[in-house]
Motif scaffolding. Structure first.
Motif, PDB file in Angstrom:
ATOM      1  N   ALA A 101      80.566  49.740 -23.684  1.00  0.00           N
ATOM      2  CA  ALA A 101      80.801  49.787 -22.246  1.00  0.00           C
ATOM      3  C   ALA A 101      82.261  49.627 -21.932  1.00  0.00           C
ATOM      4  CB  ALA A 101      80.067  49.070 -21.260  1.00  0.00           C
ATOM      5  N   THR A 102      82.982  48.755 -22.512  1.00  0.00           N
ATOM      6  CA  THR A 102      84.566  48.334 -22.398  1.00  0.00           C
ATOM      7  C   THR A 102      85.214  49.516 -22.798  1.00  0.00           C
ATOM      8  OG1 THR A 102      83.687  46.088 -22.670  1.00  0.00           O
ATOM      9  CG2 THR A 102      86.161  46.661 -22.269  1.00  0.00           C
ATOM     10  N   GLU A 158      84.781  52.696 -20.825  1.00  0.00           N
ATOM     11  CA  GLU A 158      85.720  52.618 -19.542  1.00  0.00           C
ATOM     12  C   GLU A 158      87.282  52.745 -19.596  1.00  0.00           C
ATOM     13  OE1 GLU A 158      84.750  49.096 -17.414  1.00  0.00           O
ATOM     14  OE2 GLU A 158      85.406  50.003 -15.523  1.00  0.00           O
ATOM     15  N   ASN A 206      89.323  56.053 -18.258  1.00  0.00           N
ATOM     16  CA  ASN A 206      90.482  55.732 -17.073  1.00  0.00           C
ATOM     17  C   ASN A 206      91.610  56.653 -17.566  1.00  0.00           C
ATOM     18  OD1 ASN A 206      89.372  53.867 -15.525  1.00  0.00           O
ATOM     19  ND2 ASN A 206      89.822  52.234 -16.648  1.00  0.00           N
ATOM     20  N   GLN A 259      78.358  57.838 -17.048  1.00  0.00           N
ATOM     21  CA  GLN A 259      78.469  56.478 -16.128  1.00  0.00           C
ATOM     22  C   GLN A 259      79.625  56.462 -15.613  1.00  0.00           C
ATOM     23  OE1 GLN A 259      76.111  53.415 -17.418  1.00  0.00           O
ATOM     24  NE2 GLN A 259      77.070  52.188 -15.734  1.00  0.00           N
ATOM     25  N   TYR A 260      80.598  56.780 -16.313  1.00  0.00           N
ATOM     26  CA  TYR A 260      82.093  56.516 -15.855  1.00  0.00           C
ATOM     27  C   TYR A 260      82.852  57.678 -15.545  1.00  0.00           C
ATOM     28  CZ  TYR A 260      81.129  51.860 -18.249  1.00  0.00           C
ATOM     29  OH  TYR A 260      80.578  50.619 -18.449  1.00  0.00           O
TER      30      TYR A 260
END
Lengths: 403, 295
Positions: free
Chosen positions: A189-190, A193, A197, A226-227
């Motif tokens: 997830a990190t 993300e 970005n 999701q992001y």
């Protein structure tokens, strides 16, 4: 036996000459001739489709659902897909307007790219990866921009992505595939993300092919959508998770304004899907979480056995987080010549693996093993490879002794 | 509920805005709400697929044929198609190299056209015709040259065709008969005359003969009989065997063309669905009698 003249044949779309039939299937067919060969070449689950999935397909046939279905797929299936995406990945897609049922992920990939690309458009493709993306881009007159992820353990890093986008600021699309075919590597997830970005800063589409999402072994899968829901075309399907490749059920989820356009090309390409296959997939997405778990456990057992065995043989593999592939570094004696190693292994050890360079820059020097094959097959294959490598070492030793 | 930004949406291929969803289906959906309406809108047989076709699909599912089929379709089905073409229309196509199974005649049309056309290529389309031809051509950036046949009883005449080929450096002709929407078809003599004109040009002829089993006056004659070396023959099981939902189409053409079309077939769908192919194999092999019931 119709015979076309050369003059007429030369008049076909000139792009055809740049396109090759799938190299994975070509290598597979080439080694299929070898007697007693064990093929770990194709991403094809050895499991049969779950019984209730089959029962749903049969009921559909018997109920005479032999007429045209709705263009985007029947609504029951789209609802099942939306519920699946919500239950598993916390995603929010509207069945009526944001989901399209396609002929496998393959069609979803093709019509998505055809919808967004104009000739000359750049598409960023992290490699090594499934070769279909490149073929589709080239066939549409697009320009693939490869990003070799091998130096970073086959993970696209935010730094490398930022640099690539800075060099290609007008790129139209980024292709993202994880858990990855061929490496098995996936993203946390990190990591996602951080990538999202960067992507957000550009007007670029992300085609996120997450067909192996249900097959992760170290963590729960997290979707790019999701992001980055606004920019993502999410691609998945029933083939890999539910062992129903032959039913050809793909799933595309994206913003409604985009799905509306993509649906037109779906209609031109195939009109609509097959009713019995859609009935089967509806049951798969709604009722087969337990069946997935059983298959995933089996893959996990195979994976652990294989990683242990190859490490024992002194071979290294890319981080095998998901899908059902191991990306194995070939023995040093072969240098980077994965094709030679794969051919030699097929001929002498009777085990077929796919040469890593089939998957683009960064794949050279590796081979892909699919552990979707049965445990018995995998055990035999491991033994054959072990014996072959030991023999190879022995022969090398004798050579040195003679010197 | 993901929302795409207007600037990103503007970046899609500008052709997309000029493409419309199929007008026939859109109209059908629109009038479906009228209370008490009788719809004679869609080319969809009201017959159910014959029982032995259904049995073959069921057996395929029960036998766990749930794995990838061969790229070009199962050999058994290609052989059945080859036999069907020989038995019905005296055509000679090899199951090994000259036939590919597609997802309906639609995929057959789309992949064939994509294989031969590049943006800007001109294609002759006799009209009135099936509107999807124009949609597919537009999506590929090709330029349709519509030839109005209403003046000749909805038949393309050799003179008309010769004129068009004189004025346009066309890459292909899309030739559909029996015709949707007119129902008009061509006699052997008319086909031979058209083929004689086509033969004088290096031009592909995409012959969409999906309705070939539905001729009521004469037996259907295929264009491929007169022009095998230039014809890309498109047909399928949908209409004749009342199995539209099984989505079984095919292309027959010279082997080098099939090789090329196969690439796009692989890129578009990988391969067809096994149970549909098992059903269609029985249809082409054993259901000639069921077709006649359509009388």
């Amino acid at each position: 036996m119709p015979v076309i003249t050369n003059d007429l044949l030369k008049k076909i779309n000139p792009v055809m000459d740049q396109l090759q039939p799938g190299s994975i299937r070509a290598f597979d067919e080439q080694v299929s001739e070898i007697e007693d060969i064990i093929k770990l070449t194709l991403g094809e689950p050895d499991f049969d489709a779950p019984e209730k999935v089959k029962a749903a397909a049969i009921a559909s046939v018997e109920n005479n659902e032999s007429h045209y279905a709705k263009t985007p797929g029947n609504i029951a299936l789209r609802e099942a897909m939306a519920a699946f995406l919500s239950r598993k990945y916390d995603l929010n897609y509207e069945p009526a307007t944001e989901i399209l049922v396609t002929l496998g992920a393959t069609e979803a990939i093709q019509i998505s790219l055809a919808t967004i690309l104009e000739p000359g458009d750049e598409v960023i493709i992290p490699t090594p990866t499934f070769p279909l993306y490149e073929s589709d881009v080239i066939s549409l007159g697009g320009v693939p921009v490869f990003v070799n992820t091998q130096p970073d353990g086959f993970v696209l890093t935010p730094e490398r992505l930022a640099a690539t986008l800075a060099d290609h600021p007008t790129a139209k699309c980024l292709v993202f595939n994880y858990p990855s075919n061929p490496t098995g590597v996936t993203y946390t997830a990190t990591q996602l993300e951080a990538l999202a970005n960067i992507i957000k800063q550009y007007d670029v589409f992300v085609m996120s092919d997450e067909i192996y999402s249900e097959l992760t072994y170290t963590q729960q899968h997290v979707s790019m959508a999701q992001y980055l829901p606004e920019q993502t075309i999410l691609i998945s399907g029933a083939s890999k998770a539910y062992a129903m490749t032959g039913y050809r059920i793909g799933l595309l989820a994206a913003p409604a304004a985009l799905v509306k356009h993509i649906t037109k090309l779906h209609q031109y390409a195939v009109t609509t899907h097959v009713n019995s296959a859609m009935a089967a997939a509806t049951v798969a997405f709604n009722e087969c979480d337990d069946e997935i778990a059983v298959m995933r456990d089996a893959y996990q057992t195979r994976r652990e056995m294989l990683v242990h065995a190859f490490t024992d043989m002194g071979l290294t593999v890319a981080s095998p987080d998901g899908a059902f592939y191991l990306f194995i570094k070939i023995p040093a004696a072969f240098g980077d010549d994965d094709f030679k190693f794969a051919v030699t292994l097929a001929q002498e050890a009777k085990v077929a693996l796919i040469p890593g360079s089939s998957f683009g820059p960064g794949g050279q020097g590796y081979v892909r093993l699919s552990y979707a094959a049965s445990e018995a097959k995998l055990n035999t294959a491991v033994e054959r490879i072990r014996i072959y490598l030991e023999g190879m070492k022995k022969r090398e030793g004798e050579q040195y002794a003679r010197i | 509920m993901p929302e795409i930004s207007a600037t990103l949406l503007n970046r899609i291929n500008p052709i997309m805005d000029t493409l419309k969803p199929a007008a026939i289906r859109a109209f059908d959906a629109q009038v479906s709400d009228v209370p008490g309406i009788i719809k004679l809108t869609i080319g969809e047989p009201d017959f159910d697929a014959p029982a032995k076709i259904k049995a073959a699909a069921v057996a395929s599912i029960k036998n766990n044929e749930s794995h990838y089929g061969k790229t070009r379709g199962s050999l058994a089905l290609r052989q059945a198609i080859s036999d069907f073409l020989r038995r019905k229309y005296e055509l000679d196509y090899s199951a090994d190299s000259e036939i590919i199974v597609t997802v309906g005649a639609m995929e057959a049309l789309e992949t064939s056209l994509r294989t031969i056309l590049k943006p800007g290529d001109e294609v002759i389309v006799p009209t009135p015709g099936y509107p999807m031809y124009l949609s597919i051509l537009k999506s590929l950036g090709a330029v349709p040259i519509c030839v109005n046949t209403a003046v000749n009883g909805f038949k393309l005449t050799p003179q008309q065709l010769a004129d068009e080929l004189y004025h346009h450096n066309a890459k292909a002709i899309i030739f559909n008969f029996p015709s949707n929407p007119t129902g008009v078809t061509y006699t052997a003599k008319e086909l031979a005359e058209l083929a004689a004109v086509m033969q004088q040009h290096d031009i592909f002829v995409l012959a969409d003969e999906i309705y070939s089993e539905f001729t009521y006056a004469d037996h259907h004659v295929s264009l491929a009989k007169y022009l095998p070396n230039q014809t890309i023959l498109v047909s399928g099981a949908s209409k004749a065997y009342a199995m539209t939902g099984y989505r079984v189409g095919f292309v027959s053409a010279p082997a080098p063309l099939i090789n090329e079309i196969t690439k796009f077939h692989q890129y578009t769908v990988t391969t067809h669905i096994n149970s549909s192919m098992a059903a269609a194999t029985v249809a082409f092999n054993e259901c000639d009698a069921a077709i006649s019931l359509g009388d």
